[in-house]
Enzyme design. Structure first.
Site, PDB file in Angstrom:
ATOM      1  N   HIS A  17       0.903   2.935 -15.911  1.00 63.86           N
ATOM      2  CA  HIS A  17       1.904   3.592 -15.070  1.00 63.86           C
ATOM      3  C   HIS A  17       3.094   2.653 -14.866  1.00 63.86           C
ATOM      4  O   HIS A  17       2.921   1.530 -14.421  1.00 63.86           O
ATOM      5  CB  HIS A  17       1.306   3.983 -13.715  1.00 63.86           C
ATOM      6  CG  HIS A  17       0.457   5.207 -13.787  1.00 63.86           C
ATOM      7  ND1 HIS A  17       0.359   6.109 -12.758  1.00 63.86           N
ATOM      8  CD2 HIS A  17      -0.319   5.696 -14.783  1.00 63.86           C
ATOM      9  CE1 HIS A  17      -0.445   7.099 -13.120  1.00 63.86           C
ATOM     10  NE2 HIS A  17      -0.877   6.860 -14.334  1.00 63.86           N
ATOM     11  N   TYR A  74       2.346   8.460  -2.827  1.00 65.52           N
ATOM     12  CA  TYR A  74       1.940   8.098  -1.461  1.00 65.52           C
ATOM     13  C   TYR A  74       2.878   8.867  -0.524  1.00 65.52           C
ATOM     14  O   TYR A  74       4.100   8.698  -0.628  1.00 65.52           O
ATOM     15  CB  TYR A  74       2.127   6.610  -1.215  1.00 65.52           C
ATOM     16  CG  TYR A  74       1.187   5.688  -1.995  1.00 65.52           C
ATOM     17  CD1 TYR A  74       0.025   5.195  -1.406  1.00 65.52           C
ATOM     18  CD2 TYR A  74       1.475   5.304  -3.299  1.00 65.52           C
ATOM     19  CE1 TYR A  74      -0.817   4.339  -2.100  1.00 65.52           C
ATOM     20  CE2 TYR A  74       0.631   4.447  -4.007  1.00 65.52           C
ATOM     21  CZ  TYR A  74      -0.514   3.976  -3.399  1.00 65.52           C
ATOM     22  OH  TYR A  74      -1.353   3.123  -4.081  1.00 65.52           O
ATOM     23  N   PRO A  85      -6.683   0.552   2.168  1.00 62.02           N
ATOM     24  CA  PRO A  85      -6.492   0.871   0.741  1.00 62.02           C
ATOM     25  C   PRO A  85      -5.060   1.208   0.338  1.00 62.02           C
ATOM     26  O   PRO A  85      -4.770   1.266  -0.865  1.00 62.02           O
ATOM     27  CB  PRO A  85      -7.412   2.079   0.521  1.00 62.02           C
ATOM     28  CG  PRO A  85      -7.655   2.644   1.866  1.00 62.02           C
ATOM     29  CD  PRO A  85      -7.558   1.520   2.843  1.00 62.02           C
ATOM     30  N   LYS A  90      -4.969  -2.772  -3.129  1.00 60.79           N
ATOM     31  CA  LYS A  90      -5.121  -4.221  -3.316  1.00 60.79           C
ATOM     32  C   LYS A  90      -6.565  -4.725  -3.259  1.00 60.79           C
ATOM     33  O   LYS A  90      -6.847  -5.853  -3.669  1.00 60.79           O
ATOM     34  CB  LYS A  90      -4.285  -4.973  -2.263  1.00 60.79           C
ATOM     35  CG  LYS A  90      -2.789  -4.843  -2.482  1.00 60.79           C
ATOM     36  CD  LYS A  90      -2.322  -5.681  -3.666  1.00 60.79           C
ATOM     37  CE  LYS A  90      -1.014  -5.225  -4.241  1.00 60.79           C
ATOM     38  NZ  LYS A  90      -1.071  -4.611  -5.561  1.00 60.79           N
ATOM     39  N   TYR A 144       3.392  -4.380  -5.454  1.00 55.79           N
ATOM     40  CA  TYR A 144       2.492  -3.328  -5.947  1.00 55.79           C
ATOM     41  C   TYR A 144       1.899  -3.703  -7.305  1.00 55.79           C
ATOM     42  O   TYR A 144       0.707  -3.464  -7.550  1.00 55.79           O
ATOM     43  CB  TYR A 144       3.238  -1.987  -6.029  1.00 55.79           C
ATOM     44  CG  TYR A 144       2.301  -0.814  -6.187  1.00 55.79           C
ATOM     45  CD1 TYR A 144       1.649  -0.260  -5.096  1.00 55.79           C
ATOM     46  CD2 TYR A 144       2.030  -0.275  -7.445  1.00 55.79           C
ATOM     47  CE1 TYR A 144       0.761   0.795  -5.227  1.00 55.79           C
ATOM     48  CE2 TYR A 144       1.152   0.775  -7.601  1.00 55.79           C
ATOM     49  CZ  TYR A 144       0.518   1.313  -6.484  1.00 55.79           C
ATOM     50  OH  TYR A 144      -0.366   2.351  -6.631  1.00 55.79           O
TER      51      TYR A 144
HETATM   52  P1  FAD Z   1     -18.437  -4.545  -3.295  1.00 53.97           P
HETATM   53  O1  FAD Z   1     -17.904  -3.593  -4.289  1.00 53.97           O
HETATM   54  O2  FAD Z   1     -18.626  -4.074  -1.888  1.00 53.97           O
HETATM   55  O3  FAD Z   1     -19.819  -5.080  -3.849  1.00 53.97           O
HETATM   56  C1  FAD Z   1     -20.711  -5.806  -3.062  1.00 53.97           C
HETATM   57  C2  FAD Z   1     -22.107  -5.587  -3.604  1.00 53.97           C
HETATM   58  O4  FAD Z   1     -23.003  -6.403  -2.867  1.00 53.97           O
HETATM   59  C3  FAD Z   1     -22.572  -4.163  -3.432  1.00 53.97           C
HETATM   60  O5  FAD Z   1     -23.044  -3.669  -4.669  1.00 53.97           O
HETATM   61  C4  FAD Z   1     -23.666  -4.244  -2.389  1.00 53.97           C
HETATM   62  O6  FAD Z   1     -24.677  -3.272  -2.585  1.00 53.97           O
HETATM   63  C5  FAD Z   1     -24.166  -5.656  -2.578  1.00 53.97           C
HETATM   64  N1  FAD Z   1     -24.795  -6.222  -1.391  1.00 53.97           N
HETATM   65  C6  FAD Z   1     -24.423  -6.066  -0.103  1.00 53.97           C
HETATM   66  N2  FAD Z   1     -25.251  -6.747   0.703  1.00 53.97           N
HETATM   67  C7  FAD Z   1     -26.161  -7.348  -0.086  1.00 53.97           C
HETATM   68  C8  FAD Z   1     -27.280  -8.162   0.176  1.00 53.97           C
HETATM   69  N3  FAD Z   1     -27.618  -8.504   1.418  1.00 53.97           N
HETATM   70  N4  FAD Z   1     -28.020  -8.608  -0.870  1.00 53.97           N
HETATM   71  C9  FAD Z   1     -27.682  -8.268  -2.144  1.00 53.97           C
HETATM   72  N5  FAD Z   1     -26.628  -7.474  -2.434  1.00 53.97           N
HETATM   73  C10 FAD Z   1     -25.877  -7.021  -1.425  1.00 53.97           C
HETATM   74  N6  FAD Z   1      -9.957  -0.509  -2.885  1.00 53.97           N
HETATM   75  C11 FAD Z   1      -8.855  -0.034  -3.414  1.00 53.97           C
HETATM   76  O7  FAD Z   1      -8.066  -0.807  -3.941  1.00 53.97           O
HETATM   77  N7  FAD Z   1      -8.611   1.343  -3.365  1.00 53.97           N
HETATM   78  C12 FAD Z   1      -9.509   2.226  -2.797  1.00 53.97           C
HETATM   79  O8  FAD Z   1      -9.288   3.436  -2.780  1.00 53.97           O
HETATM   80  C13 FAD Z   1     -10.674   1.732  -2.233  1.00 53.97           C
HETATM   81  N8  FAD Z   1     -11.578   2.564  -1.642  1.00 53.97           N
HETATM   82  C14 FAD Z   1     -12.680   2.012  -1.072  1.00 53.97           C
HETATM   83  C15 FAD Z   1     -13.621   2.844  -0.431  1.00 53.97           C
HETATM   84  C16 FAD Z   1     -14.757   2.291   0.176  1.00 53.97           C
HETATM   85  C17 FAD Z   1     -15.748   3.207   0.877  1.00 53.97           C
HETATM   86  C18 FAD Z   1     -14.960   0.897   0.141  1.00 53.97           C
HETATM   87  C19 FAD Z   1     -16.175   0.288   0.803  1.00 53.97           C
HETATM   88  C20 FAD Z   1     -14.029   0.091  -0.504  1.00 53.97           C
HETATM   89  C21 FAD Z   1     -12.897   0.638  -1.106  1.00 53.97           C
HETATM   90  N9  FAD Z   1     -11.953  -0.155  -1.761  1.00 53.97           N
HETATM   91  C22 FAD Z   1     -10.845   0.341  -2.304  1.00 53.97           C
HETATM   92  C23 FAD Z   1     -12.089  -1.576  -1.865  1.00 53.97           C
HETATM   93  C24 FAD Z   1     -12.689  -1.973  -3.202  1.00 53.97           C
HETATM   94  O9  FAD Z   1     -13.598  -0.995  -3.629  1.00 53.97           O
HETATM   95  C25 FAD Z   1     -13.328  -3.308  -2.970  1.00 53.97           C
HETATM   96  O10 FAD Z   1     -12.299  -4.226  -2.660  1.00 53.97           O
HETATM   97  C26 FAD Z   1     -14.164  -3.812  -4.145  1.00 53.97           C
HETATM   98  O11 FAD Z   1     -15.271  -2.982  -4.334  1.00 53.97           O
HETATM   99  C27 FAD Z   1     -14.601  -5.240  -3.861  1.00 53.97           C
HETATM  100  O12 FAD Z   1     -15.583  -5.616  -4.768  1.00 53.97           O
HETATM  101  P2  FAD Z   1     -16.736  -6.611  -4.342  1.00 53.97           P
HETATM  102  O13 FAD Z   1     -17.565  -6.774  -5.558  1.00 53.97           O
HETATM  103  O14 FAD Z   1     -16.137  -7.798  -3.694  1.00 53.97           O
HETATM  104  O15 FAD Z   1     -17.537  -5.851  -3.195  1.00 53.97           O
HETATM  105  C1  DHB Z   2      -6.460   5.014  -5.449  1.00 58.65           C
HETATM  106  C2  DHB Z   2      -6.863   4.436  -4.292  1.00 58.65           C
HETATM  107  C3  DHB Z   2      -5.965   3.682  -3.572  1.00 58.65           C
HETATM  108  O1  DHB Z   2      -6.334   3.080  -2.441  1.00 58.65           O
HETATM  109  C4  DHB Z   2      -4.670   3.518  -3.990  1.00 58.65           C
HETATM  110  O2  DHB Z   2      -3.806   2.798  -3.234  1.00 58.65           O
HETATM  111  C5  DHB Z   2      -4.273   4.083  -5.156  1.00 58.65           C
HETATM  112  C6  DHB Z   2      -5.186   4.842  -5.897  1.00 58.65           C
HETATM  113  C7  DHB Z   2      -7.424   5.830  -6.223  1.00 58.65           C
HETATM  114  O3  DHB Z   2      -8.574   5.960  -5.786  1.00 58.65           O
HETATM  115  O4  DHB Z   2      -7.031   6.381  -7.253  1.00 58.65           O
END
Ligand code: FAD
Ligand code: DHB
Length: 390
Positions: free
Chosen positions: A72, A201, A293, A297, A385
């Site tokens: 994009h 947005y 979100p 980021k 962004y």
């Molecule tokens: P996570 O993806 O949270 O992974 C952590 C892992 O650790 C999980 O699989 C969990 O099961 C595991 N875990 C937890 N506790 C334990 C334990 N005690 N022992 C072993 N394993 C454990 N970001 C965006 O940019 N846009 C979005 O739209 C967006 N939507 C989101 C919606 C939700 C509901 C959430 C929770 C987050 C969202 N995010 C979004 C943020 C983005 O998904 C996260 O920043 C990203 O997943 C971070 O990755 P991570 O691996 O650090 O953490």
């Molecule tokens: C999406 C989620 C976001 O938080 C964002 O800023 C842009 C896109 C998505 O899920 O596609």
């Protein structure tokens, strides 16, 4: 069981780190609490910065992303009936973002770990770190009812916001900074053609909405709701009505609706824990920080942590150089706080704040009008962004 690096959490942060280290001959074991089906079923982020894409390439898992991801070159901001396109590519000297879902990223990461016989233990219960202040930390956990022990040189907390690793850092060492917003996002995935080829947005009287996408027949939409809203209280019809009321009419009239195939509510929060290191424990990704979100980021910030941490650990193992691990926390936090600032600003610009009637509303409008009239302001948005440099 022994691995040089013990990783708690099999989300994007943990898997990416284990893949990058494995490629350099450093052994890792990932302990994930949930089942693989659960981890792969989570619908989350969708927009990847170039830094994230490059890390996927470095980790040798970018083939499908490069084939199927959509580049994009711009993003749209709407305020009431007005719409502004931010020319990301033109304003940043050629930088773009890629739309490729986190679900796909996680899928590719698991496939790559399996192909290299990487150790990923799912459904690991009660993962508990020990002796983190010594040179010989270890993790205990339960798998299929049996008590297990993993000895390692380093423990990496990639276990998300609700994980165990951050809680191991004593209260007098760990500082937390937090802002909780009085709303959440209700997200819907539907097998319909996206209303627009680029993201929109939008801020309207009824609140915020985001029109995003995953493919030519797969749309991802969000609307602002109360933080404790139950997604089951929203029928598909009610969701589409709210979305239509929140985006400009010229966009709403093109919207194709259909049944939702996923519906969930995510609360909005800004959170940073400092420092990111305690002895042999290092925090990365959501275990250390959360952004709202708006601005996409969260996942991208996890990637920059992993870039800093993987190169630091590689230097430690290959060159005996500890400067990377010693500087990791300060270096990562600098970028974290800039992304926190941007996400907070985008959230403040685009949501309806209950306490903001009147003065706050006018300030938001003025902010949008300024953005629309100033190339300098648009450049600031664009360079954040697409992602600040690592
Ligand atoms: P996570 O993806 O949270 O992974 C952590 C892992 O650790 C999980 O699989 C969990 O099961 C595991 N875990 C937890 N506790 C334990 C334990 N005690 N022992 C072993 N394993 C454990 N970001 C965006 O940019 N846009 C979005 O739209 C967006 N939507 C989101 C919606 C939700 C509901 C959430 C929770 C987050 C969202 N995010 C979004 C943020 C983005 O998904 C996260 O920043 C990203 O997943 C971070 O990755 P991570 O691996 O650090 O953490
Ligand atoms: C999406 C989620 C976001 O938080 C964002 O800023 C842009 C896109 C998505 O899920 O596609």
């Amino acid at each position: 069981m022994r691995a040089q690096v013990g990783i708690i959490g099999g989300g994007p942060s943990g898997l990416l780190l284990s893949q990058l280290l494995h490629l350099q001959g450093i052994s890792t074991a990932v302990l994930e609490r949930r089942s693989r089906a659960h981890v792969l079923g989570r619908i989350r982020a969708g927009v990847l910065e170039q830094g994230f894409q490059n890390l996927m390439r470095q980790a040798e898992i970018a083939q499908r992303m490069d084939r199927e991801g959509q580049v994009h070159t711009g993003v749209n901001i709407a305020y009431q009936e007005d719409r502004l396109r931010i020319d990301l590519e033109g304003l940043t000297g050629g930088k773009t973002v890629m739309v490729y879902g986190q679900t796909e990223v996680t899928h590719d990461l698991y496939e790559a770990r399996d192909a290299l016989d990487g150790v990923v233990i799912d459904e690991a219960e009660d993962v508990t770190p020990h002796d983190l202040q010594s040179d010989t930390p270890y993790l205990t956990f339960r798998k299929d009812g049996a008590e297990e022990r993993l000895d390692c040189d380093f423990v990496i907390g990639c276990d998300g916001f609700h994980g165990v690793s951050r809680q191991c850092i004593p209260d007098d060492v760990l500082q937390s900074f937090e802002r909780v917003y009085p709303f959440g996002w209700l997200g819907v995935l539907s097998e319909t053609p996206p209303v627009n080829e680029e993201l929109i947005y939008a801020r309207h009287d009824v609140g915020f909405a985001l029109c995003s996408l995953r493919g030519p027949q797969l749309s991802r939409y969000y609307v602002q709701v109360k933080a404790d809203e139950n997604p089951d209280d929203w029928s598909d019809d009610a969701f589409w009505e709210r979305l239509k009321a929140t985006i400009p009419a010229e966009v709403a009239q093109r919207l194709v609706t259909g049944p939702s195939i996923e519906k969930s509510v995510a609360p909005l929060r800004s959170f940073v824990a400092e420092p990111l290191r305690w002895g042999r424990l290092f925090l990365a990704g959501d275990a250390a920080h959360i952004v709202p979100p708006t601005g996409a980021k969260g996942l991208n910030l996890a990637a920059s942590d992993i870039q800093y941490l993987s190169s630091a650990l590689i230097d430690w193992y290959k060159k005996g150089d500890s400067s990377g691990i010693d500087n990791y926390s300060a270096r990562a936090l600098k970028r974290v706080w800039k992304a926190e600032r941007f996400s907070w600003w985008m959230t403040s610009l685009l949501h309806r704040f209950p306490e903001n009637e009147g003065f706050g509303d006018r300030i938001q409008r003025a902010e949008f009008d300024y953005l629309a009239s100033s190339k300098a302001a648009q450049t600031v948005l664009a360079e954040n962004y697409v992602g600040l440099p690592y």
